[in-house]
Design an enzyme around this catalytic site. Structure first.
Site, mmCIF file in Angstrom:
data_model
loop_
_atom_site.group_PDB
_atom_site.id
_atom_site.type_symbol
_atom_site.label_atom_id
_atom_site.label_comp_id
_atom_site.label_asym_id
_atom_site.label_seq_id
_atom_site.Cartn_x
_atom_site.Cartn_y
_atom_site.Cartn_z
ATOM 1 N N TYR A 272 0.839 -1.206 0.000
ATOM 2 C CA TYR A 272 0.000 0.000 0.000
ATOM 3 C C TYR A 272 0.878 1.262 0.000
ATOM 4 O O TYR A 272 0.652 2.197 -0.764
ATOM 5 C CB TYR A 272 -0.905 -0.032 1.229
ATOM 6 C CG TYR A 272 -1.953 1.042 1.286
ATOM 7 C CD1 TYR A 272 -3.027 1.054 0.398
ATOM 8 C CD2 TYR A 272 -1.891 2.045 2.245
ATOM 9 C CE1 TYR A 272 -4.000 2.036 0.472
ATOM 10 C CE2 TYR A 272 -2.861 3.025 2.328
ATOM 11 C CZ TYR A 272 -3.911 3.018 1.433
ATOM 12 O OH TYR A 272 -4.876 3.990 1.511
ATOM 13 N N LYS B 23 1.058 4.058 -2.935
ATOM 14 C CA LYS B 23 0.667 5.453 -2.733
ATOM 15 C C LYS B 23 1.831 6.389 -3.037
ATOM 16 O O LYS B 23 1.642 7.462 -3.602
ATOM 17 C CB LYS B 23 0.141 5.636 -1.306
ATOM 18 C CG LYS B 23 -1.169 4.871 -1.055
ATOM 19 C CD LYS B 23 -2.241 5.250 -2.064
ATOM 20 C CE LYS B 23 -3.549 4.495 -1.894
ATOM 21 N NZ LYS B 23 -4.602 4.971 -2.806
#
Lengths: 275, 275, 275, 275
Positions: B169, B173
């Site tokens: 993640y 991002k």
């Protein structure tokens, strides 16, 4: 007890933010040179604000502390706009580090001791800070948290490490953003917030001089090859500054807002990449 | 020919931005699940907007391309709000990379081919991207500029390198922000802009469930120890999104705006630092 | 083809609005006196804007029409800020009606013929227009819709009806708001909008002179007894002007926004009521 | 002591303003019906706000006073959004006057006794108030300043004078704007401000029902023949409400902001004029 907005640095970016957040408040405009402070105070006074001036040398703790005392005598400090600094074309690496890096650390520390609950600050850094390659986590932390008075003693800031003014400037501006992040924690304990804005080429009178000066071709190329294809205006920075300092920015603290027309993007991944 | 705002992801952050920029325009709301798209479309329709829906799997080029075709049939695409993604508690590392990293690259590429002059896009990333230590310049560049269809083949993204969902993640991002930077160059050639917002804990219905769920204590501690001392609202993200997409953001492109109540600051330099 | 913002009147209110809506556009700054236009152009140019100047006598159709031609040669007229006028202390009733009432009608008509779809205009009127008692519906309609070139022939505007400069000023400013309402219908057919702002005491340099001049005591009393207890700044008008001219004002046309610190309220229902 | 935003009326306009000004504050949402308050509280709670509810009958002083007590027990009342009322299709003239005119007077009076310094209020009136022909100065003053409890006894409000619901509605909404003006004087003494917004056709769920109901053709014609050519959204009202309630509205008090897409303009001077 009136609310006070402290503006450090007499340039047009600080003024543009001050215009947006100072109605009904007292502006304390401080600069290294009284004549600069007076000239900016005249502009803001003509623009309808209550303005007083002070001299400050941000590279001197005594001077910054005196400014804090002047400000708190006027009223409650609800806003700080720190827009003073040396540019790489103006000074030696040592002077740039002293004013831009250490001076900003002093301002954040000293005003962080008095900022009002609900208050906020903005530090004007530069796109240059986004151009420096990543530092190590230890270096980041050192710039962020080393006690201000020991900051210039860091090995990474010694003359053999920082050999040219541009590097000194980039390190200082990166350091501003890191310092703001660490200070955001401390300001938060007072219920206050602080953020960085990293502007690119903003059409201040100084920048316009540069555009027609010896390095003008480089600046014009930078603008032409940037995604936005234009420079910014101080008032555009003023809008972002007002958002960060006002209620719409209530959830924003410790951040760095790059507004540069995409020059940084083009430097890393476009036609402005170094050859 | 009406102007179209494409909203990808049916959550409340995308809706909040859409509410601020879609008056007098057509909203095309796309989600992986028709029922989610329908529910969000109902909310926006009740809020006075003209809304149609589509299904999209952002991890499929054919699906994203079909969405582009649907959008351009409705009108001129003047805005793209990309707010779809998997959270680390929802999926495997591979799935997260595929949706959050590759999917965003697809969306930026496909809509970058049709975005109108003067148009703008916003990608919703996360504070998590600001928590990952710095990558090397080569890694940054690879995430920013590797052709989308080769992106998941990068060595740094292989299962032996990305072993847990949180890491996947964070990399995704960080990659979103880098990708937006590179795409800002390309969008700029069309006279369009694109930026990233990296929100922290925003009180969406989902986040509120998390706060009372098994990991709620950790989230609540994060909020309590953050400089702002509270979570954000989708509407606060909406204000920043509207600024970035509208005329006040005309000089901002390729940037990443962190709005997290100072959690990142406290992670690096405050009480939220990992022990 | 660049977008053009036409600013009529070199004062600081017009400038403050222009600063907020003119980034990336061309400003055409027109005033009755070249030296005023030049001075304002210098300020806006120093503030980063592309500015050219023109002379205009708003009381002359030929002159206003020439300004339109100058503007359309530069580019597409997307914004008009009309902030020129005579104050009651400066001129005779006839001159005030000619410039403030007829001149505004001309500006609205002539620029309403060329304003771009999506464009917008703002007329700066005055709180004085809110102080005049209600006119009859017939008088309202006459001021709103009488062809501009017949306007000064209306019986209600003859010397026996309008005997002092203040009355002329109040009628003119009421008339501005009514005229804007009627023109909003016509501008709407082009997809454009137009609104009035009625400022109270705004701390322009001129107003600050007044505060220390022979009528200063009256002005200071007005401020002290007003609900807000202070004067406004041009930048506060700039924020409202930017809202009205930009996308957030997309549903607002034909309206008049009074921003006067509550002076009008105190005139009708408070301590500023005439004795 | 938390800051409290009181929202009276559970409709989407009040909610849209609340969304923009209530981050980090407590919302107290009051409606005549608990189920309406609960439904709106659910929406705002899902949108990340801290919300509690209350029942209020604005036409009862005891009930409004009880709401004030509830609010001040929660915290400091820094904002009041009054958006409750009866529409002309819902009730008798007497009921409309009692709720819309007298009820608003009560709300302004009771909350004007406790509003915090720096606080602000917004009353949602209607474009209908701009459609009523001018009243006499004596009538204006009576509506503005008659003690609330004597208001409905005014001769001009008796059944022989106000014979249909639309007239009752128009008088009430005109009265709201006048009452706000008078209350702005009183609120100013506490350092607070209060303004009116007069929306036109805003696409709330209720309005959308009307558009497809028996009077839908009339509404649709109104929109089609209006200068803006469209209805507004609650969020567009929210932006204006946030400006009025926040620091950018610091110089605005006692004003009435018409935002109606130009319908009023077209009613008086365009194709929507009564035949």
């Amino acid at each position: 007890m009136p609310n006070v907005i402290v503006v450090i640095g007499a340039g047009s970016i600080g003024q543009a933010i001050a215009r947006r957040v100072s109605a009904g408040r007292q502006v304390l405009l401080a600069d290294l040179r009284q004549e600069n402070a007076d000239a900016a105070a005249k502009v803001l006074s003509d623009a309808g604000f209550e303005v007083s001036t002070a001299i400050v040398d941000v590279a001197s703790r005594a001077s910054v502390h005196a400014l804090v005392e002047t400000a708190t005598k006027i009223g409650t400090v609800t806003g700080v706009i720190h827009a003073a600094g040396l540019s790489p074309s103006q000074a030696s690496p040592a002077a740039i580090l002293k004013v831009d890096l250490y001076g900003t650390a002093l301002v954040l520390e000293e005003f962080g001791n008095v900022i009002a609950p609900g208050g906020s600050g903005v530090v004007i850094a530069s796109q240059s800070g986004h151009r420096l390659p990543a530092l190590t986590p230890e270096q980041d932390k050192a710039l962020a948290t080393t006690p201000a008075d020991e900051l210039l003693g860091l090995p990474m800031l010694q003359p053999d490490q920082v050999t040219d003014p541009l590097h000194a400037y980039q390190v200082s501006k990166r350091g501003n953003s890191l310092r703001v992040m660490a200070e955001a924690v401390r300001w938060g304990k007072r219920g206050a917030r602080v953020n960085t804005i990293s502007p690119g080429i903003i059409f201040t009178p100084l920048a316009k001089d540069e555009l027609t000066g010896p390095r003008g071709a480089g600046y014009r190329r930078m603008i032409e090859l940037s995604p936005a294809g234009r420079g910014g205006t101080p008032d555009e920075v003023g809008v972002v500054g007002a958002l960060l300092m006002g209620p719409d920015g209530g959830f924003i603290t410790g951040s760095d807002f790059l507004m540069d027309g995409g020059v940084t993007a083009a430097y890393w991944y476009g036609e402005l990449a170094p050859q």
